[in-house]
Design an enzyme around this catalytic site. Structure first.
Site, short mmCIF file in Angstrom:
data_model
loop_
_atom_site.label_atom_id
_atom_site.label_comp_id
_atom_site.label_asym_id
_atom_site.label_seq_id
_atom_site.Cartn_x
_atom_site.Cartn_y
_atom_site.Cartn_z
N LYS A 131 0.88 -1.35 -0.21
CA LYS A 131 0.02 0.07 0.09
C LYS A 131 0.81 1.28 0.01
CE LYS A 131 1.08 1.19 4.33
NZ LYS A 131 1.81 2.12 4.70
N PRO A 167 8.83 -4.08 -0.36
CA PRO A 167 10.08 -3.70 0.35
C PRO A 167 9.88 -4.04 1.70
CG PRO A 167 9.25 -1.68 -0.59
CD PRO A 167 8.53 -2.74 -1.18
N ALA A 208 10.47 -3.43 5.49
CA ALA A 208 10.49 -2.31 6.62
C ALA A 208 10.75 -0.75 5.60
CB ALA A 208 11.78 -2.11 7.36
N GLY A 209 9.64 -0.79 4.54
CA GLY A 209 9.47 0.26 3.57
C GLY A 209 8.52 1.16 3.62
N GLY A 210 7.49 0.99 4.66
CA GLY A 210 6.48 1.72 4.86
C GLY A 210 5.02 1.60 3.72
N MET A 211 5.45 0.26 3.12
CA MET A 211 4.38 -0.16 2.36
C MET A 211 3.52 -1.29 2.81
SD MET A 211 5.94 0.25 -1.37
CE MET A 211 4.45 -0.18 -2.40
N ALA A 212 3.69 -1.58 4.10
CA ALA A 212 2.95 -2.67 4.77
C ALA A 212 3.55 -4.17 4.33
CB ALA A 212 1.42 -2.62 4.60
N GLY A 213 4.74 -4.31 4.03
CA GLY A 213 5.17 -5.62 3.41
C GLY A 213 4.78 -6.68 4.60
N GLY A 214 5.00 -6.44 5.80
CA GLY A 214 4.70 -7.81 6.81
C GLY A 214 3.29 -7.77 7.08
N ASP A 246 -2.04 -2.32 10.18
CA ASP A 246 -2.25 -1.99 8.81
C ASP A 246 -2.91 -3.78 8.06
OD1 ASP A 246 -1.32 0.35 8.65
OD2 ASP A 246 0.70 -0.02 7.88
O1 C5P Z 1 0.12 -1.61 14.55
P1 C5P Z 1 1.54 -2.09 14.32
O2 C5P Z 1 2.24 -3.15 14.60
O3 C5P Z 1 1.85 -1.96 12.52
O4 C5P Z 1 2.39 -0.87 14.75
C1 C5P Z 1 3.76 -0.71 14.76
C2 C5P Z 1 4.34 0.52 15.88
O5 C5P Z 1 3.85 1.49 15.11
C3 C5P Z 1 3.52 0.47 17.10
O6 C5P Z 1 4.15 -0.55 18.00
C4 C5P Z 1 3.55 1.80 17.53
O7 C5P Z 1 4.81 2.17 18.02
C5 C5P Z 1 3.62 2.75 16.09
N1 C5P Z 1 2.05 2.95 15.55
C6 C5P Z 1 1.65 3.98 16.44
N2 C5P Z 1 0.30 4.62 16.07
C7 C5P Z 1 -0.27 3.72 15.08
C8 C5P Z 1 0.06 2.71 14.45
C9 C5P Z 1 1.35 2.18 14.76
O8 C5P Z 1 2.10 4.62 17.23
N3 C5P Z 1 -1.66 4.30 14.76
#
Ligand code: C5P
Length: 308
Positions: free
Chosen positions: A16, A101, A103-109, A143
């Site tokens: 995404k 990618p 850890a790319g900010g594209m929700a890979g995991g 995500d």
């Molecule tokens: O939900 P997810 O595991 O993807 O979030 C990873 C980390 O990103 C969280 O542990 C938190 O530190 C941060 N996060 C946040 N606020 C959000 C989503 C994520 O602070 N709305």
């Protein structure tokens, strides 16, 4: 009872980009209240679930070495969670083919977790409905529900509360992949640090952005892209300033860091402009790799035929 003769199930899942990401104050649970507009784009991972005696995760692809294989892997956690909910043993081999990618900010995991839920659900015939899968998805990460859903959608809460958004047509993207990943919690923490002493308003979606989506107007959408985490991502990886600059100077309609970064998403008018921009980014040497994609595309779906 484990059916070792069951046909493997392969699920395709998109990455995404966040067209907008408004980050509000920190909540009592440590998450940030946010409003985001997600768009699923045609950069896909595949997760194949095959019957096995126990749970095993294999990862293939360019950045496979960066992905954990054990219980830190979100697809692994998804299989365990679903098995517990369905009352079956978590016996499956998950083979993940990565193109999104890491850890790319594209929700890979998150995408892999969504795909694992759908694949294991089909393999184990759990009979859970979409709402139950969505609930499990939200437990796995903010995500993950969007990765199940796909398309274009507004995410609220910590991002897990999804409402479909009206979007006409198809948008062309050029994605600049960075050398190194960024940690999402670190980017949120940096955002908090940069805002120290400032009043943080509740985030809102811009009317202009929603109108641009409804109209299928890439020029207007390009001007409306925004991300409250962008300064934080650029602060942690200052090379991103240059990437954004090269894209803007090379005719992109809009440029934004996706999610917590460091992938930079450029919106372009058409395939010709996408090619020109990809060449400019490559020549400037401001990123590890360039990918082209379009959106919106559907969320996690079983591929016909089961295997490959
Ligand atoms: O939900 P997810 O595991 O993807 O979030 C990873 C980390 O990103 C969280 O542990 C938190 O530190 C941060 N996060 C946040 N606020 C959000 C989503 C994520 O602070 N709305």
């Amino acid at each position: 009872m484990i059916d070792l003769d069951a046909e493997p199930v392969t699920v395709r899942v998109p990455g995404k980009v966040n067209l907008a990401l408004g980050v509000g104050p920190v909540r009592s649970d440590g998450f940030h209240e946010l409003v985001t507009v997600f768009q699923a784009v045609s950069l896909h991972d595949e997760v194949q679930a095959s019957p096995a005696e126990s749970l095993e995760v294999l990862v293939e692809g360019e950045e496979a070495g960066l992905v954990p294989l054990g219980s830190d892997n979100l697809a692994h956690r998804a299989a365990v969670l679903l098995a517990r909910r369905a009352g079956v043993p978590p016996a499956v081999q998950l083979r993940i083919r990565k193109s999104i990618p890491v850890a790319g900010g594209m929700a890979g995991g998150s995408a892999d977790a969504a795909a694992a839920l759908v694949a294991c659900d089909a393999l184990w015939h759990t009979g859970l409905d979409r709402a139950a899968l969505h609930e499990l998805a939200a437990t796995l990460g903010s995500d993950v529900p969007f990765c199940l859903h796909g398309g274009t959608a507004v995410g609220r809460g910590r991002g897990e509360m999804i409402t479909p958004a009206l979007a006409r047509g198809r948008f062309e993207w050029v994605l600049a992949l960075a050398e190194d990943g960024l940690s999402t919690p670190e980017v949120f923490a940096e955002c908090d640090r940069l805002r120290t002493g400032r009043e943080v308003p509740d985030p809102k979606v811009s009317d202009g952005l929603m109108a641009a989506l409804r109209a299928g107007d890439p020029a207007a959408l390009g001007e409306s892209l925004s991300n409250d985490l962008q300064d934080a991502a650029c602060s942690l990886d200052p090379r991103l300033h240059q990437t954004l600059e090269v894209g803007r100077a090379s005719g992109a309609l809009g440029a934004v860091v996706s999610g917590s970064g460091p992938t930079v998403a450029f919106l372009v008018a058409d395939a010709d402009d996408a090619l020109d921009l990809a060449v400019s980014l490559g020549a400037a040497g401001v990123c590890r790799a360039v990918r082209r994609a379009y959106g919106p595309v559907p969320g996690a779906r079983v591929l016909p035929g089961g295997a490959d």
